[in-house]
Scaffold this active site. Structure first.
Site, PDB file in Angstrom:
ATOM      1  CB  SER A 147      34.657  65.567 -52.546  1.00 49.12           C
ATOM      2  OG  SER A 147      35.213  64.772 -51.384  1.00 49.12           O
ATOM      3  CE1 TYR A 160      33.401  61.811 -51.696  1.00 50.76           C
ATOM      4  CE2 TYR A 160      31.277  61.252 -52.795  1.00 50.76           C
ATOM      5  CZ  TYR A 160      31.982  62.050 -51.962  1.00 50.76           C
ATOM      6  OH  TYR A 160      31.643  63.313 -51.799  1.00 50.76           O
TER       7      TYR A 160
HETATM    8  C1  GCO Z   1      33.715  60.455 -46.048  1.00 46.18           C
HETATM    9  C2  GCO Z   1      33.057  61.522 -46.104  1.00 46.18           C
HETATM   10  C3  GCO Z   1      33.400  62.548 -47.513  1.00 46.18           C
HETATM   11  C4  GCO Z   1      32.710  63.831 -47.219  1.00 46.18           C
HETATM   12  C5  GCO Z   1      33.081  64.903 -48.441  1.00 46.18           C
HETATM   13  C6  GCO Z   1      34.348  65.438 -48.092  1.00 46.18           C
HETATM   14  O1  GCO Z   1      33.103  59.412 -45.812  1.00 46.18           O
HETATM   15  O2  GCO Z   1      35.071  60.963 -46.192  1.00 46.18           O
HETATM   16  O3  GCO Z   1      31.461  61.547 -46.681  1.00 46.18           O
HETATM   17  O4  GCO Z   1      33.229  61.889 -48.645  1.00 46.18           O
HETATM   18  O5  GCO Z   1      31.221  63.672 -47.303  1.00 46.18           O
HETATM   19  O6  GCO Z   1      32.982  64.341 -49.734  1.00 46.18           O
HETATM   20  O7  GCO Z   1      34.673  66.259 -48.960  1.00 46.18           O
END
Ligand code: GCO
Length: 264
Positions: A147, A160
């Protein structure tokens, strides 16, 4: 250069979380390049069956298996069932993932752990159990879906980012340990794409929607099909000497510090 390098005919590709979104888009691209697709989901058999119809309508050879990538016992059982019913897995794409958007100081520990479990531990579980066969066969491809958050932080997505940052380093360590078996382990780092996962922050007028369009040199959200080429490349013979690399498909986000909103 011969297009045969990018031909996936005769290969079996398992894509976790491929009933929708980016996983489905990348799986379809690999399917159209010749691979037989193992579709995975964990929400419902109905969702898998619906996805299989979509794959088949696009002429893609696909079969579905419902299992929880975060449950090692389910993974062991599913991988054996796939080997028995379909054959050896040539390409593993660890795509399944969740996101919880909460400020870190307000986030429940249980929620933090769940994101780490699914986005970081699951790719480890899947890879640990698929790689044994790849080692025996002295060939294989593992593609971890990273990501922008593998490189950058952002408000409210700390769990995340921790998971995706870890997944980048796990990719590098898998390459360190497994490349000698002629297994290539790489990552794809999507930028900001128009999917159900980003729908809440993409609505017209949402400040983040404007921000991303301004922050992305290509001045737009990505289309999931834009990831197909990267998936085919890392799944094919064309990447046989590429290892531990995260290929960012981000419209240029990581190339720039951005620009003032009043600049073109
Ligand atoms: C967020 C997005 C990101 C994208 C992606 C970026 O809330 O910032 O959902 O997480 O989905 O991962 O690379």
């Amino acid at each position: 250069m011969s297009v045969a390098l990018f031909d996936l005919t005769g290969k079996v590709a398992l894509v976790t979380g491929s009933t929708h979104g980016l996983g489905m888009a990348m799986a379809k691209a690999m399917g159209k390049a010749g691979a037989r697709i193992i579709v995975n989901g964990n929400s419902s058999q109905e969702k898998i069956d619906k996805a299989l119809i979509e794959y088949k309508n696009e002429g893609i050879d696909a079969v579905g298996y419902k299992f929880n990538v975060a449950d090692e016992n389910e993974v062991i059982k599913a991988i054996q069932q796939i080997k028995d019913e379909v054959g050896p897995i040539d390409i593993l794409m660890n795509n399944a993932g969740i996101i919880k958007r909460t400020p870190l100081d307000e986030m429940e520990v249980s929620d933090f752990k769940q994101v780490i479990d699914i986005d970081l531990v699951s790719p480890f579980i899947m890879s640990k159990h698929v790689v044994k066969d790849m080692m025996a066969r002295k060939k294989g491809k593992i593609i971890n879906i990273c990501s922008m958050m593998s490189e950058l932080g952002r408000n409210t997505v700390g769990a995340y980012a921790a998971a995706k940052g870890g997944l980048k380093m796990l990719t590098q360590n898998m390459a360190t340990e497994w490349a000698k078996h002629n297994i290539q382990i790489n990552g794809i780092g999507p930028g900001y794409f128009a999917t159900s996962q980003t729908a809440p922050i993409r609505v017209d007028g949402h400040p983040f929607n404007e921000f991303i369009i301004n922050r992305t040199p290509a001045s737009k959200w990505g289309d999931p099909d834009d990831l197909g080429g990267a998936a085919i490349f890392l799944a094919s013979e064309a990447s046989n000497f590429v290892n531990g690399h995260v290929l960012y498909v981000d419209g240029g986000i990581l190339a720039t510090i951005g620009k003032p909103s009043n600049e073109d």
